[in-house]
Design a protein around this motif. Structure first.
Motif, mmCIF file in Angstrom:
data_model
loop_
_atom_site.group_PDB
_atom_site.id
_atom_site.type_symbol
_atom_site.label_atom_id
_atom_site.label_comp_id
_atom_site.label_asym_id
_atom_site.label_seq_id
_atom_site.Cartn_x
_atom_site.Cartn_y
_atom_site.Cartn_z
ATOM 1 N N GLN A 41 0.837 -1.200 0.000
ATOM 2 C CA GLN A 41 0.000 0.000 0.000
ATOM 3 C C GLN A 41 0.873 1.252 0.000
ATOM 4 O OE1 GLN A 41 -3.245 0.136 -0.472
ATOM 5 N NE2 GLN A 41 -3.138 2.364 -0.440
ATOM 6 N N ALA A 42 1.947 1.237 0.766
ATOM 7 C CA ALA A 42 2.866 2.389 0.786
ATOM 8 C C ALA A 42 3.507 2.582 -0.582
ATOM 9 C CB ALA A 42 3.935 2.192 1.853
ATOM 10 N N LEU A 43 3.855 1.495 -1.248
ATOM 11 C CA LEU A 43 4.423 1.574 -2.597
ATOM 12 C C LEU A 43 3.412 2.183 -3.567
ATOM 13 C CD1 LEU A 43 6.610 0.952 -4.706
ATOM 14 C CD2 LEU A 43 5.664 -1.365 -4.861
ATOM 15 N N ILE A 44 2.167 1.754 -3.471
ATOM 16 C CA ILE A 44 1.111 2.295 -4.346
ATOM 17 C C ILE A 44 0.929 3.786 -4.085
ATOM 18 C CG2 ILE A 44 -1.389 2.245 -4.757
ATOM 19 C CD1 ILE A 44 -1.204 -0.830 -4.330
ATOM 20 N N GLU A 45 0.923 4.173 -2.810
ATOM 21 C CA GLU A 45 0.758 5.590 -2.470
ATOM 22 C C GLU A 45 1.936 6.424 -2.973
ATOM 23 O OE1 GLU A 45 0.153 5.600 1.742
ATOM 24 O OE2 GLU A 45 -1.837 4.678 1.571
ATOM 25 N N THR A 46 3.136 5.883 -2.865
ATOM 26 C CA THR A 46 4.319 6.602 -3.357
ATOM 27 C C THR A 46 4.245 6.783 -4.868
ATOM 28 O OG1 THR A 46 5.623 5.699 -1.544
ATOM 29 C CG2 THR A 46 6.839 6.596 -3.403
ATOM 30 N N GLU A 47 3.841 5.732 -5.580
ATOM 31 C CA GLU A 47 3.698 5.842 -7.036
ATOM 32 C C GLU A 47 2.607 6.852 -7.409
ATOM 33 O OE1 GLU A 47 3.151 1.758 -8.179
ATOM 34 O OE2 GLU A 47 5.315 1.423 -8.341
ATOM 35 N N ALA A 48 1.552 6.914 -6.605
ATOM 36 C CA ALA A 48 0.497 7.898 -6.858
ATOM 37 C C ALA A 48 1.033 9.320 -6.647
ATOM 38 C CB ALA A 48 -0.695 7.639 -5.951
ATOM 39 N N LEU A 49 1.860 9.500 -5.621
ATOM 40 C CA LEU A 49 2.451 10.817 -5.384
ATOM 41 C C LEU A 49 3.360 11.221 -6.550
ATOM 42 C CD1 LEU A 49 3.379 10.623 -1.586
ATOM 43 C CD2 LEU A 49 1.649 12.096 -2.647
ATOM 44 N N ILE A 50 4.133 10.270 -7.074
ATOM 45 C CA ILE A 50 5.017 10.567 -8.208
ATOM 46 C C ILE A 50 4.192 10.969 -9.421
ATOM 47 C CG2 ILE A 50 6.608 9.522 -9.879
ATOM 48 C CD1 ILE A 50 7.737 7.855 -7.560
ATOM 49 N N SER A 51 3.178 10.178 -9.723
ATOM 50 C CA SER A 51 2.369 10.511 -10.911
ATOM 51 C C SER A 51 1.623 11.828 -10.713
ATOM 52 C CB SER A 51 1.398 9.383 -11.234
ATOM 53 O OG SER A 51 0.436 9.241 -10.221
ATOM 54 N N GLY A 52 1.180 12.103 -9.487
ATOM 55 C CA GLY A 52 0.508 13.378 -9.211
ATOM 56 C C GLY A 52 1.448 14.556 -9.380
ATOM 57 N N ALA A 53 2.664 14.408 -8.900
ATOM 58 C CA ALA A 53 3.646 15.498 -9.029
ATOM 59 C C ALA A 53 3.992 15.738 -10.500
ATOM 60 C CB ALA A 53 4.908 15.172 -8.228
ATOM 61 N N LEU A 54 4.157 14.656 -11.255
ATOM 62 C CA LEU A 54 4.451 14.809 -12.686
ATOM 63 C C LEU A 54 3.288 15.465 -13.420
ATOM 64 C CD1 LEU A 54 6.266 11.427 -13.438
ATOM 65 C CD2 LEU A 54 7.278 13.713 -13.345
ATOM 66 N N THR A 55 2.074 15.096 -13.058
ATOM 67 C CA THR A 55 0.892 15.699 -13.682
ATOM 68 C C THR A 55 0.815 17.190 -13.375
ATOM 69 O OG1 THR A 55 -0.279 13.599 -13.459
ATOM 70 C CG2 THR A 55 -1.626 15.552 -13.840
ATOM 71 N N ARG A 56 1.078 17.559 -12.124
ATOM 72 C CA ARG A 56 1.049 18.975 -11.751
ATOM 73 C C ARG A 56 2.126 19.754 -12.484
ATOM 74 N NH1 ARG A 56 0.120 16.679 -6.811
ATOM 75 N NH2 ARG A 56 2.249 17.009 -6.087
ATOM 76 N N MET A 57 3.285 19.111 -12.687
ATOM 77 C CA MET A 57 4.351 19.798 -13.424
ATOM 78 C C MET A 57 3.943 20.043 -14.879
ATOM 79 S SD MET A 57 8.115 18.448 -12.390
ATOM 80 C CE MET A 57 8.843 19.203 -13.814
ATOM 81 N N LYS A 58 3.299 19.061 -15.486
ATOM 82 C CA LYS A 58 2.890 19.206 -16.877
ATOM 83 C C LYS A 58 1.786 20.244 -17.029
ATOM 84 C CE LYS A 58 4.157 14.532 -18.182
ATOM 85 N NZ LYS A 58 3.690 13.190 -18.499
ATOM 86 N N GLU A 59 0.890 20.291 -16.052
ATOM 87 C CA GLU A 59 -0.196 21.261 -16.097
ATOM 88 C C GLU A 59 0.300 22.686 -15.861
ATOM 89 O OE1 GLU A 59 -2.886 19.890 -13.115
ATOM 90 O OE2 GLU A 59 -3.690 18.293 -14.376
ATOM 91 N N ALA A 60 1.352 22.815 -15.120
ATOM 92 C CA ALA A 60 1.844 24.136 -14.737
ATOM 93 C C ALA A 60 2.870 24.685 -15.720
ATOM 94 C CB ALA A 60 2.438 24.056 -13.337
ATOM 95 N N ARG A 61 2.954 24.145 -16.929
ATOM 96 C CA ARG A 61 3.940 24.641 -17.896
ATOM 97 C C ARG A 61 3.669 26.093 -18.289
ATOM 98 N NH1 ARG A 61 5.343 19.788 -22.123
ATOM 99 N NH2 ARG A 61 6.439 18.535 -20.591
ATOM 100 N N THR A 62 2.419 26.479 -18.283
ATOM 101 C CA THR A 62 2.090 27.854 -18.652
ATOM 102 C C THR A 62 2.543 28.837 -17.582
ATOM 103 O OG1 THR A 62 -0.099 27.588 -17.695
ATOM 104 C CG2 THR A 62 0.135 27.157 -20.058
ATOM 105 N N ARG A 63 2.718 28.348 -16.399
ATOM 106 C CA ARG A 63 3.151 29.202 -15.295
ATOM 107 C C ARG A 63 4.642 29.492 -15.448
ATOM 108 N NH1 ARG A 63 4.126 27.216 -9.369
ATOM 109 N NH2 ARG A 63 4.619 29.204 -8.440
ATOM 110 N N ASN A 64 5.041 30.646 -15.059
ATOM 111 C CA ASN A 64 6.459 31.010 -15.095
ATOM 112 C C ASN A 64 7.132 30.477 -13.842
ATOM 113 O OD1 ASN A 64 6.246 32.385 -17.500
ATOM 114 N ND2 ASN A 64 5.662 34.313 -16.491
ATOM 115 N N TRP A 65 7.963 29.497 -14.050
ATOM 116 C CA TRP A 65 8.637 28.843 -12.934
ATOM 117 C C TRP A 65 9.992 29.501 -12.693
ATOM 118 C CZ3 TRP A 65 7.533 23.909 -10.470
ATOM 119 C CH2 TRP A 65 6.259 23.404 -10.779
ATOM 120 N N GLN A 66 10.333 29.613 -11.466
ATOM 121 C CA GLN A 66 11.667 30.070 -11.079
ATOM 122 C C GLN A 66 12.588 28.836 -11.047
ATOM 123 O OE1 GLN A 66 12.517 33.287 -10.426
ATOM 124 N NE2 GLN A 66 10.429 33.874 -10.955
ATOM 125 N N ALA A 67 13.859 29.037 -11.199
ATOM 126 C CA ALA A 67 14.828 27.939 -11.175
ATOM 127 C C ALA A 67 14.778 27.204 -9.838
ATOM 128 C CB ALA A 67 16.220 28.458 -11.449
#
Length: 149
Positions: A41-67
C-alpha cells in the motif's frame, strides 16, 4: 490386553506441541502477510504521489517557474523515486519472508497431520482389540451359562 483403561496415545503431548507450533506459524504468516500488504500500500501511495507530481508539473507549464522551484520539484521527485525503490526492495524482502513462513506452516501442518493419522490408526487398533476382547468375554459368559452342570 488391558481393558480397564481408556485409550491413551503415547505421543499426545507431542501432538499438542505440534498443534501449538502450527497455530504459531499460522499467526506469524498472518502477521507477515499484513506487513506485506502495508508495504504494498505504501508503494502504491508513493507511485500515486510521483504521478501526481508529474501531472502537476505538466499542467503548470504555462506558469512562469523560477529555477529554485524547478530544483525543489525535481528534488522532491528524486526523493519519491528513491522512496519507491526502497518500498520495492521492502516488498521483495517481505514476499520472501511470507514464502518462508508458508513453508514453515506447511511443514508444521504435515507433522501434525502425520501424528493425527498415527493416533487414528492406534485408536482403530485399540477398538479392534477391545471388540475382540468383549466378544471373547461374551462367548465365555454364554458358554458358562449354557453349559450343563
Amino acid at each position: 490386553m488391558k481393558t480397564g483403561g481408556r485409550f491413551r496415545f503415547p505421543l499426545e503431548t507431542v501432538l499438542k506441541v505440534r498443534s501449538l507450533r502450527e497455530e504459531q506459524a499460522r499467526l506469524e504468516l498472518a502477521q507477515a502477510q499484513n506487513q506485506l500488504a502495508r508495504s504494498r500500500q505504501a508503494l502504491i501511495e508513493t507511485e500515486a504521489l510521483i504521478s501526481g507530481a508529474l501531472t502537476r508539473m505538466k499542467e503548470a507549464r504555462t506558469r512562469n517557474w523560477q529555477a529554485s522551484e524547478y530544483q525543489m520539484v525535481f528534488r522532491y521527485l528524486e526523493h519519491l523515486k528513491q522512496a519507491r525503490e526502497g518500498w520495492r526492495e521492502q516488498v521483495a524482502r517481505e514476499e520472501e519472508i511470507v514464502a518462508e513462513k508458508k513453508l514453515v506452516l506447511e511443514k508444521c501442518h504435515q507433522e501434525r497431520r502425520l501424528l493425527e493419522n498415527l493416533r487414528d490408526k492406534k485408536y482403530a487398533e485399540f477398538r479392534r482389540e477391545l471388540m475382540k476382547f468383549l466378544e471373547n468375554q461374551s462367548e465365555a459368559i454364554l458358554l458358562a451359562r449354557w453349559s450343563p452342570s
